[in-house]
Design a protein around this motif. Structure first.
Motif, PDB file in Angstrom:
ATOM      1  N   TYR A 122     -10.987  10.506   4.807  1.00  0.00           N
ATOM      2  CA  TYR A 122     -12.366  10.116   4.501  1.00  0.00           C
ATOM      3  C   TYR A 122     -13.135   9.724   5.756  1.00  0.00           C
ATOM      4  O   TYR A 122     -14.359   9.696   5.759  1.00  0.00           O
ATOM      5  N   GLY A 147     -10.449   1.811  -3.447  1.00  0.00           N
ATOM      6  CA  GLY A 147      -9.590   2.544  -4.359  1.00  0.00           C
ATOM      7  C   GLY A 147      -8.260   2.947  -3.746  1.00  0.00           C
ATOM      8  O   GLY A 147      -7.411   3.511  -4.430  1.00  0.00           O
ATOM      9  N   HIS A 148      -8.087   2.674  -2.454  1.00  0.00           N
ATOM     10  CA  HIS A 148      -6.851   3.063  -1.769  1.00  0.00           C
ATOM     11  C   HIS A 148      -6.244   1.907  -0.984  1.00  0.00           C
ATOM     12  O   HIS A 148      -5.365   2.116  -0.169  1.00  0.00           O
ATOM     13  N   ALA A 198      -5.088   9.631   3.000  1.00  0.00           N
ATOM     14  CA  ALA A 198      -6.353   9.772   2.276  1.00  0.00           C
ATOM     15  C   ALA A 198      -7.457   8.976   2.968  1.00  0.00           C
ATOM     16  O   ALA A 198      -8.558   9.496   3.187  1.00  0.00           O
ATOM     17  N   ILE A 199      -7.184   7.750   3.334  1.00  0.00           N
ATOM     18  CA  ILE A 199      -8.186   6.923   4.021  1.00  0.00           C
ATOM     19  C   ILE A 199      -8.604   7.594   5.321  1.00  0.00           C
ATOM     20  O   ILE A 199      -9.796   7.701   5.625  1.00  0.00           O
ATOM     21  N   ASN A 237       4.070   5.941  -7.514  1.00  0.00           N
ATOM     22  CA  ASN A 237       2.670   5.581  -7.721  1.00  0.00           C
ATOM     23  C   ASN A 237       2.558   4.080  -8.009  1.00  0.00           C
ATOM     24  O   ASN A 237       2.903   3.626  -9.107  1.00  0.00           O
ATOM     25  N   ILE A 289       0.850  -1.179   0.000  1.00  0.00           N
ATOM     26  CA  ILE A 289       0.000   0.000   0.000  1.00  0.00           C
ATOM     27  C   ILE A 289       0.889   1.231   0.000  1.00  0.00           C
ATOM     28  O   ILE A 289       2.016   1.192   0.504  1.00  0.00           O
ATOM     29  N   GLN A 290       0.390   2.303  -0.568  1.00  0.00           N
ATOM     30  CA  GLN A 290       1.137   3.556  -0.593  1.00  0.00           C
ATOM     31  C   GLN A 290       0.970   4.301   0.718  1.00  0.00           C
ATOM     32  O   GLN A 290      -0.138   4.436   1.227  1.00  0.00           O
ATOM     33  N   VAL A 320     -11.632   2.835   2.286  1.00  0.00           N
ATOM     34  CA  VAL A 320     -10.484   2.093   1.762  1.00  0.00           C
ATOM     35  C   VAL A 320     -10.632   1.805   0.264  1.00  0.00           C
ATOM     36  O   VAL A 320      -9.631   1.621  -0.435  1.00  0.00           O
ATOM     37  N   GLU A 353       1.095   7.394   1.080  1.00  0.00           N
ATOM     38  CA  GLU A 353       0.263   8.551   0.793  1.00  0.00           C
ATOM     39  C   GLU A 353      -1.230   8.240   0.926  1.00  0.00           C
ATOM     40  O   GLU A 353      -2.034   9.126   1.236  1.00  0.00           O
ATOM     41  N   HIS A 354      -1.610   6.991   0.720  1.00  0.00           N
ATOM     42  CA  HIS A 354      -3.018   6.622   0.812  1.00  0.00           C
ATOM     43  C   HIS A 354      -3.495   6.448   2.256  1.00  0.00           C
ATOM     44  O   HIS A 354      -4.696   6.492   2.518  1.00  0.00           O
ATOM     45  N   GLY A 376      -4.389  -0.635  -1.905  1.00  0.00           N
ATOM     46  CA  GLY A 376      -3.096  -1.151  -2.295  1.00  0.00           C
ATOM     47  C   GLY A 376      -3.163  -2.207  -3.383  1.00  0.00           C
ATOM     48  O   GLY A 376      -4.159  -2.332  -4.085  1.00  0.00           O
TER      49      GLY A 376
END
Length: 155
Positions: free
Chosen positions: A68, A131-132, A64-65, A89, A57-58, A129, A60-61, A134
């Motif tokens: 949200y 789309g994010h 983002a998670i 990416n 997994i990134q 989660v 950076e995500h 991984g």
């Protein structure tokens, strides 16, 4: 430049920021500084051989998670992925061979969230989660991975 050239490009190597092992179902993950990636995945992890041997997994995500869900970045152990990678990416690497430390992986399919995300993250966790979550990868060449190792396509 052609579309093929654009897709093949990348700006900088990524970096391994976190390594986690899942010794069994529903037990806490164990964070480690290094691990051996064998044909079946990380040694000491309950993963499975094949196209889902290693999960990534990134970094950076994680933020983002968390955003949200109305909070800061989520902890990687909650998502139960093996490797947290920053600076590249991962979605742009799908289907490519990627060197991660000494190992070479091939990114295969996305890691979709499981129903436990509601339990682990609270209401809306599953959707946060999506789309994010991984990527899953198969092992092309076994090797050791350490915190700080480079992550880059094999050209």
């Amino acid at each position: 430049m052609s579309l093929k050239d654009l897709i093949a490009g990348w700006a900088q190597p990524g970096r391994v920021d976190w390594i986690g092992l899942r010794p069994d179902r529903r037990v806490e993950m164990v964070a480690v500084d290094e691990a051996m990636i064998s044909a079946n995945g990380l040694e000491g992890d309950r993963g499975r051989a094949g196209k889902r041997a290693v999960t990534l997994i990134q970094q950076e995500h994680l933020a983002a998670i968390g955003s949200y869900l109305g909070r800061g970045p989520v902890s990687p152990d909650i998502l139960r992925r093996n490797l947290v990678i920053s600076g590249i990416n991962l979605a742009a690497l799908k289907g490519r061979e990627v060197q991660v430390g000494e190992a070479i992986l091939r990114f295969t399919v996305i890691c979709a969230p499981c129903s436990r995300m509601e339990e682990a993250l609270g209401k809306g966790g599953y959707s946060a989660v999506r789309g994010h979550g991984g990527w899953c990868a198969e092992v092309v060449r076994p090797g050791r991975v350490r915190l700080g190792d480079a992550v880059q396509p094999v050209d």
